[in-house]
Design a protein around this motif. Structure first.
Motif, PDB file in Angstrom:
ATOM      1  N   LEU A 133      -5.706 -53.206 -22.334  1.00 24.02           N
ATOM      2  CA  LEU A 133      -6.470 -54.398 -22.334  1.00 24.02           C
ATOM      3  C   LEU A 133      -6.615 -54.989 -20.681  1.00 24.02           C
ATOM      4  CD1 LEU A 133      -7.773 -56.745 -23.510  1.00 24.02           C
ATOM      5  CD2 LEU A 133      -5.528 -58.076 -23.892  1.00 24.02           C
ATOM      6  N   LYS A 134      -5.620 -54.654 -19.972  1.00 19.25           N
ATOM      7  CA  LYS A 134      -5.764 -55.258 -18.596  1.00 19.25           C
ATOM      8  C   LYS A 134      -6.904 -54.356 -17.793  1.00 19.25           C
ATOM      9  CE  LYS A 134      -1.030 -56.740 -17.113  1.00 19.25           C
ATOM     10  NZ  LYS A 134       0.195 -56.315 -16.168  1.00 19.25           N
ATOM     11  N   LYS A 135      -7.080 -53.103 -18.208  1.00 22.98           N
ATOM     12  CA  LYS A 135      -8.181 -52.355 -17.449  1.00 22.98           C
ATOM     13  C   LYS A 135      -9.412 -52.838 -18.039  1.00 22.98           C
ATOM     14  CE  LYS A 135     -10.229 -47.728 -17.066  1.00 22.98           C
ATOM     15  NZ  LYS A 135     -10.211 -46.482 -17.961  1.00 22.98           N
ATOM     16  N   ILE A 136      -9.496 -53.285 -19.192  1.00 21.80           N
ATOM     17  CA  ILE A 136     -10.959 -53.719 -19.750  1.00 21.80           C
ATOM     18  C   ILE A 136     -11.235 -55.024 -18.953  1.00 21.80           C
ATOM     19  CG2 ILE A 136     -12.138 -54.701 -21.766  1.00 21.80           C
ATOM     20  CD1 ILE A 136     -10.316 -52.760 -23.483  1.00 21.80           C
ATOM     21  N   LEU A 137     -10.281 -56.247 -19.021  1.00 18.59           N
ATOM     22  CA  LEU A 137     -10.256 -57.318 -18.411  1.00 18.59           C
ATOM     23  C   LEU A 137     -10.654 -57.186 -16.832  1.00 18.59           C
ATOM     24  CD1 LEU A 137      -7.060 -58.960 -19.947  1.00 18.59           C
ATOM     25  CD2 LEU A 137      -9.643 -59.322 -20.638  1.00 18.59           C
ATOM     26  N   ILE A 138     -10.023 -56.340 -16.203  1.00 18.83           N
ATOM     27  CA  ILE A 138     -10.235 -56.024 -14.861  1.00 18.83           C
ATOM     28  C   ILE A 138     -11.930 -55.545 -14.484  1.00 18.83           C
ATOM     29  CG2 ILE A 138      -9.686 -54.866 -12.779  1.00 18.83           C
ATOM     30  CD1 ILE A 138      -6.737 -54.691 -13.708  1.00 18.83           C
ATOM     31  N   LEU A 139     -12.043 -54.488 -15.495  1.00 18.50           N
ATOM     32  CA  LEU A 139     -13.579 -54.063 -15.248  1.00 18.50           C
ATOM     33  C   LEU A 139     -14.616 -55.103 -15.703  1.00 18.50           C
ATOM     34  CD1 LEU A 139     -12.958 -50.450 -16.786  1.00 18.50           C
ATOM     35  CD2 LEU A 139     -13.508 -51.055 -14.189  1.00 18.50           C
ATOM     36  N   ALA A 155     -13.433 -57.154  -4.744  1.00 24.32           N
ATOM     37  CA  ALA A 155     -12.310 -56.104  -4.054  1.00 24.32           C
ATOM     38  C   ALA A 155     -10.908 -56.278  -4.718  1.00 24.32           C
ATOM     39  CB  ALA A 155     -12.115 -56.395  -2.454  1.00 24.32           C
ATOM     40  N   THR A 156     -10.462 -57.343  -4.914  1.00 21.94           N
ATOM     41  CA  THR A 156      -9.235 -57.670  -5.682  1.00 21.94           C
ATOM     42  C   THR A 156      -9.002 -57.136  -6.881  1.00 21.94           C
ATOM     43  OG1 THR A 156      -8.828 -59.685  -4.296  1.00 21.94           O
ATOM     44  CG2 THR A 156      -7.743 -59.657  -6.542  1.00 21.94           C
ATOM     45  N   MET A 157     -10.131 -56.852  -7.607  1.00 23.51           N
ATOM     46  CA  MET A 157     -10.246 -56.450  -9.005  1.00 23.51           C
ATOM     47  C   MET A 157      -9.797 -54.770  -8.890  1.00 23.51           C
ATOM     48  SD  MET A 157     -10.062 -58.531 -11.331  1.00 23.51           S
ATOM     49  CE  MET A 157      -9.398 -59.926 -10.335  1.00 23.51           C
ATOM     50  N   LEU A 162      -6.083 -50.195  -9.222  1.00 24.33           N
ATOM     51  CA  LEU A 162      -5.315 -49.066  -8.623  1.00 24.33           C
ATOM     52  C   LEU A 162      -3.932 -48.937  -8.955  1.00 24.33           C
ATOM     53  CD1 LEU A 162      -7.183 -48.373  -5.349  1.00 24.33           C
ATOM     54  CD2 LEU A 162      -7.384 -46.802  -7.289  1.00 24.33           C
ATOM     55  N   VAL A 163      -3.550 -50.120  -9.084  1.00 26.52           N
ATOM     56  CA  VAL A 163      -2.040 -50.159  -9.483  1.00 26.52           C
ATOM     57  C   VAL A 163      -1.642 -50.106 -10.971  1.00 26.52           C
ATOM     58  CG1 VAL A 163      -1.363 -51.636  -7.613  1.00 26.52           C
ATOM     59  CG2 VAL A 163      -1.943 -52.934  -9.785  1.00 26.52           C
ATOM     60  N   SER A 174     -13.669 -44.231  -8.332  1.00 26.49           N
ATOM     61  CA  SER A 174     -14.687 -45.521  -8.194  1.00 26.49           C
ATOM     62  C   SER A 174     -14.154 -46.832  -7.431  1.00 26.49           C
ATOM     63  CB  SER A 174     -15.122 -45.923  -9.733  1.00 26.49           C
ATOM     64  OG  SER A 174     -15.953 -47.032  -9.658  1.00 26.49           O
ATOM     65  N   ALA A 175     -12.721 -46.903  -7.789  1.00 20.24           N
ATOM     66  CA  ALA A 175     -12.137 -48.156  -7.152  1.00 20.24           C
ATOM     67  C   ALA A 175     -11.860 -47.892  -5.764  1.00 20.24           C
ATOM     68  CB  ALA A 175     -10.728 -48.224  -7.627  1.00 20.24           C
ATOM     69  N   ASN A 176     -11.596 -46.588  -5.439  1.00 18.39           N
ATOM     70  CA  ASN A 176     -11.569 -46.463  -3.886  1.00 18.39           C
ATOM     71  C   ASN A 176     -12.813 -46.694  -3.089  1.00 18.39           C
ATOM     72  OD1 ASN A 176      -8.887 -45.364  -2.683  1.00 18.39           O
ATOM     73  ND2 ASN A 176      -8.685 -44.673  -4.784  1.00 18.39           N
ATOM     74  N   TYR A 177     -14.007 -46.012  -3.970  1.00 18.25           N
ATOM     75  CA  TYR A 177     -15.291 -45.977  -3.308  1.00 18.25           C
ATOM     76  C   TYR A 177     -15.397 -47.646  -3.081  1.00 18.25           C
ATOM     77  CZ  TYR A 177     -20.387 -46.222  -2.701  1.00 18.25           C
ATOM     78  OH  TYR A 177     -21.451 -46.507  -2.259  1.00 18.25           O
ATOM     79  N   TRP A 178     -15.220 -48.336  -3.835  1.00 23.61           N
ATOM     80  CA  TRP A 178     -15.824 -49.999  -3.595  1.00 23.61           C
ATOM     81  C   TRP A 178     -14.921 -50.348  -2.655  1.00 23.61           C
ATOM     82  CZ3 TRP A 178     -20.520 -50.931  -4.710  1.00 23.61           C
ATOM     83  CH2 TRP A 178     -21.042 -50.442  -5.700  1.00 23.61           C
ATOM     84  N   LEU A 179     -13.631 -50.025  -2.452  1.00 16.36           N
ATOM     85  CA  LEU A 179     -12.697 -50.719  -1.590  1.00 16.36           C
ATOM     86  C   LEU A 179     -13.323 -50.161  -0.079  1.00 16.36           C
ATOM     87  CD1 LEU A 179      -9.283 -50.594  -3.377  1.00 16.36           C
ATOM     88  CD2 LEU A 179     -10.461 -52.482  -2.592  1.00 16.36           C
TER      89      LEU A 179
END
Length: 221
Positions: A133-139, A155-157, A162-163, A174-179
């Motif tokens: 659920l956390k992953k869904i919410l963050i996305l 960026a915070t998302m 990543l954690v 994808s997270a690394n790319y956007w960061l």
């Protein structure tokens, strides 16, 4: 037989006084019967006529919850939002409040009212321990913040993604790319390079073509 008995009771309601607790006990039974049968329109009809002051107070939470879920099932936006807000206001600590907040956020998001959904998404993210659920919410939140061009929160998302334990490589990439992209905006080229290289390593098929020219340009800065 039970179903026929309840429907027969519905007809008998007319012959009793409206302030008779027995009437409202019958209405409660009818409403719950229709709700269980997924006949949400008839369930709502009975819930609307039900005076909760004339039935046992232990029924209140269940009734409020079923009214909200019935309105959601009927895709009645105004009714669903009102019922969910009423439930959360009356029973903020009930276990049903969290899924109802998610229902409300998803409804608002689907209706183009993303800014109103953010508060619920953030509150659920703080409260839940469910990693999926956390992953869904963050996305969801990342998509909203990207649309709003709120790059700091966006960026915070990505950092929150990543954690998460057991995160798949494509999402990590994808997270690394956007960061990396965000660090470029901030002119932090050294940090950007590290994130972009990691994105390419994790998912070369997706990010090699995008990242390579950026890294090349950094060499010449």
């Amino acid at each position: 037989e039970i179903s026929l008995g309840l429907v027969g009771s519905e007809m008998c309601i007319r012959d009793r006084k409206e302030n008779d607790p027995k009437i409202h006990s019958i209405r409660l039974l009818l409403a719950e019967h229709y709700y269980g049968a997924k006949d949400y329109q008839k369930a709502i009809g009975q819930y609307r006529l039900l005076n909760l002051k004339l039935v046992d107070s232990s029924n209140t939470l269940g009734v409020r919850y079923h009214v909200a879920k019935s309105q959601l099932a009927l895709k009645n936006e105004k009714g669903a939002l009102a019922a969910i807000s009423a439930f959360i206001s009356e029973f903020p600590n009930a276990k049903q409040s969290l899924p109802l907040r998610l229902d409300r956020a998803e409804l608002l998001n689907s209706k183009g009212r993303e800014a109103e959904a953010v508060g619920d998404y953030e509150a659920i993210l703080r409260s839940t321990s469910d990693q999926k659920l956390k992953k869904i919410l963050i996305l969801r939140l990342a998509a909203i913040y990207k649309e709003q061009k709120d790059w700091k929160k966006f960026a915070t998302m990505q950092e929150k993604l990543l954690v998460l334990p057991g995160l798949d490589q494509k999402t990590q990439a994808s997270a690394n790319y956007w960061l990396g992209w965000n660090e470029l905006k901030l002119k932090n080229t050294a940090k950007a390079e590290g994130f972009l290289r990691k994105a390419r390593t994790l998912d070369p098929k997706t990010f090699t073509a995008t990242v390579a020219p950026i890294l090349l340009s950094l060499i010449h800065i």
